[in-house]
Write a protein that holds these residues in place. Structure first.
Motif, short mmCIF file in Angstrom:
data_model
loop_
_atom_site.label_atom_id
_atom_site.label_comp_id
_atom_site.label_asym_id
_atom_site.label_seq_id
_atom_site.Cartn_x
_atom_site.Cartn_y
_atom_site.Cartn_z
N UNK A 170 9.02 -7.47 -10.22
CA UNK A 170 8.16 -7.93 -11.31
C UNK A 170 8.74 -9.16 -12.00
N UNK A 171 10.06 -9.25 -12.05
CA UNK A 171 10.71 -10.37 -12.73
C UNK A 171 10.94 -11.58 -11.83
N UNK A 172 11.16 -11.33 -10.51
CA UNK A 172 11.67 -12.42 -9.67
C UNK A 172 10.91 -12.64 -8.36
N UNK A 226 11.94 2.22 -8.29
CA UNK A 226 11.69 1.72 -9.63
C UNK A 226 12.54 0.52 -9.96
N UNK A 227 13.81 0.57 -9.56
CA UNK A 227 14.72 -0.57 -9.76
C UNK A 227 14.21 -1.77 -8.96
N UNK A 228 13.81 -1.54 -7.73
CA UNK A 228 13.30 -2.64 -6.90
C UNK A 228 12.01 -3.21 -7.48
N UNK A 229 11.16 -2.34 -8.00
CA UNK A 229 9.91 -2.78 -8.60
C UNK A 229 10.18 -3.65 -9.84
N UNK A 285 5.71 -6.95 -4.99
CA UNK A 285 5.38 -6.08 -6.14
C UNK A 285 4.48 -4.94 -5.67
N UNK A 286 3.48 -5.26 -4.88
CA UNK A 286 2.56 -4.23 -4.35
C UNK A 286 3.32 -3.24 -3.46
N UNK A 287 4.21 -3.76 -2.61
CA UNK A 287 5.01 -2.89 -1.74
C UNK A 287 5.84 -1.91 -2.57
N UNK A 288 6.54 -2.40 -3.60
CA UNK A 288 7.42 -1.53 -4.39
C UNK A 288 6.61 -0.57 -5.26
N UNK A 289 5.44 -0.99 -5.70
CA UNK A 289 4.57 -0.06 -6.45
C UNK A 289 4.15 1.09 -5.54
N UNK A 290 3.74 0.76 -4.32
CA UNK A 290 3.32 1.79 -3.36
C UNK A 290 4.47 2.75 -3.05
N UNK A 291 5.66 2.21 -2.80
CA UNK A 291 6.82 3.05 -2.51
C UNK A 291 7.17 3.95 -3.70
N UNK A 292 7.17 3.35 -4.89
CA UNK A 292 7.49 4.12 -6.09
C UNK A 292 6.48 5.24 -6.31
N UNK A 293 5.20 4.94 -6.21
CA UNK A 293 4.17 5.95 -6.42
C UNK A 293 4.24 7.06 -5.38
N UNK A 294 4.53 6.69 -4.14
CA UNK A 294 4.69 7.69 -3.07
C UNK A 294 5.79 8.68 -3.45
N UNK A 295 6.95 8.19 -3.81
CA UNK A 295 8.08 9.06 -4.16
C UNK A 295 7.81 9.84 -5.44
N UNK A 296 7.27 9.17 -6.44
CA UNK A 296 7.02 9.81 -7.72
C UNK A 296 6.00 10.94 -7.56
N UNK A 297 4.95 10.71 -6.82
CA UNK A 297 3.93 11.72 -6.57
C UNK A 297 4.52 12.92 -5.82
#
Length: 180
Positions: free
Chosen positions: A45-47, A38-41, A53-65
């Motif tokens: 998103x800002x920089x 989430x921090x990386x995402x 962004x797609x990579x960090x969204x996928x990683x975040x969703x994987x862990x969150x799920x």
């Protein structure tokens, strides 16, 4: 054959934690992982560009799920524990009961916690050892035997959607009556 000499029974919440011990360790890791991603995402998103962004969204969703999958798996294993404890209490040590829970490390842990609380842990452990189960057998046997397990309803039902089981016995009350 109902077990006559019932050992001191722990509170149900302690049993719940013992049954899912490995799952709850992984839960902590998935929460930390989701936080990190989430921090990386947010930073991406800002920089950063779209690909990161797609990579960090996928990683975040994987862990969150996986947080929710672990919680559902822990609940299902607790249902296995309650059922196994009732079965062991009524029938004593029985290989058929043990075979029901041999499929995965988490299911074996549910049966072992139930057996331990009834004074049958040594017999169940010896049986699993005779069947070739090793301490490092973490991956469920069906995953090794059937690589398409994710697409089977039985996997989802047995792993995450085990129906709620209401124990037939109040073991703390039984234990108090025996000790009096």
């Amino acid at each position: 054959m109902i077990i006559a000499n019932l050992p001191k029974q722990p509170p149900l919440f302690i049993s719940y934690l013992k049954v899912g011990k490995l799952l709850y360790y992984s839960l902590i890791l998935f929460v930390l992982e989701a936080w990190f991603y989430g921090v990386q995402l947010r930073y991406a998103l800002l920089h950063q560009g779209l690909l990161l962004i797609i990579l960090w969204i996928a990683c975040f969703l994987f862990s969150f799920f996986h947080i929710f999958l672990v919680l559902a798996d822990g609940w299902s294993r607790f249902q296995n524990y309650k059922r196994a404890k009732d079965q062991f209490f009524i029938h004593g040590f029985n290989r058929r009961i043990c075979d029901t829970y041999i499929i995965s490390k988490c299911q074996r842990m549910a049966a072992l916690v139930a057996a331990e609380e009834l004074g049958l842990e040594k017999q169940v452990m010896e049986y699993y050892t005779q069947k070739g189960v090793k301490w490092y057998h973490f991956i469920p046997y069906f995953m090794v035997n059937d690589p398409l397990f994710l697409f089977k309803k039985k996997f989802w039902n047995r792993t995450f959607l085990e129906p709620s089981y209401r124990s037939k016995f109040n073991f703390n009350t039984i234990q108090m009556n025996i000790s009096q």
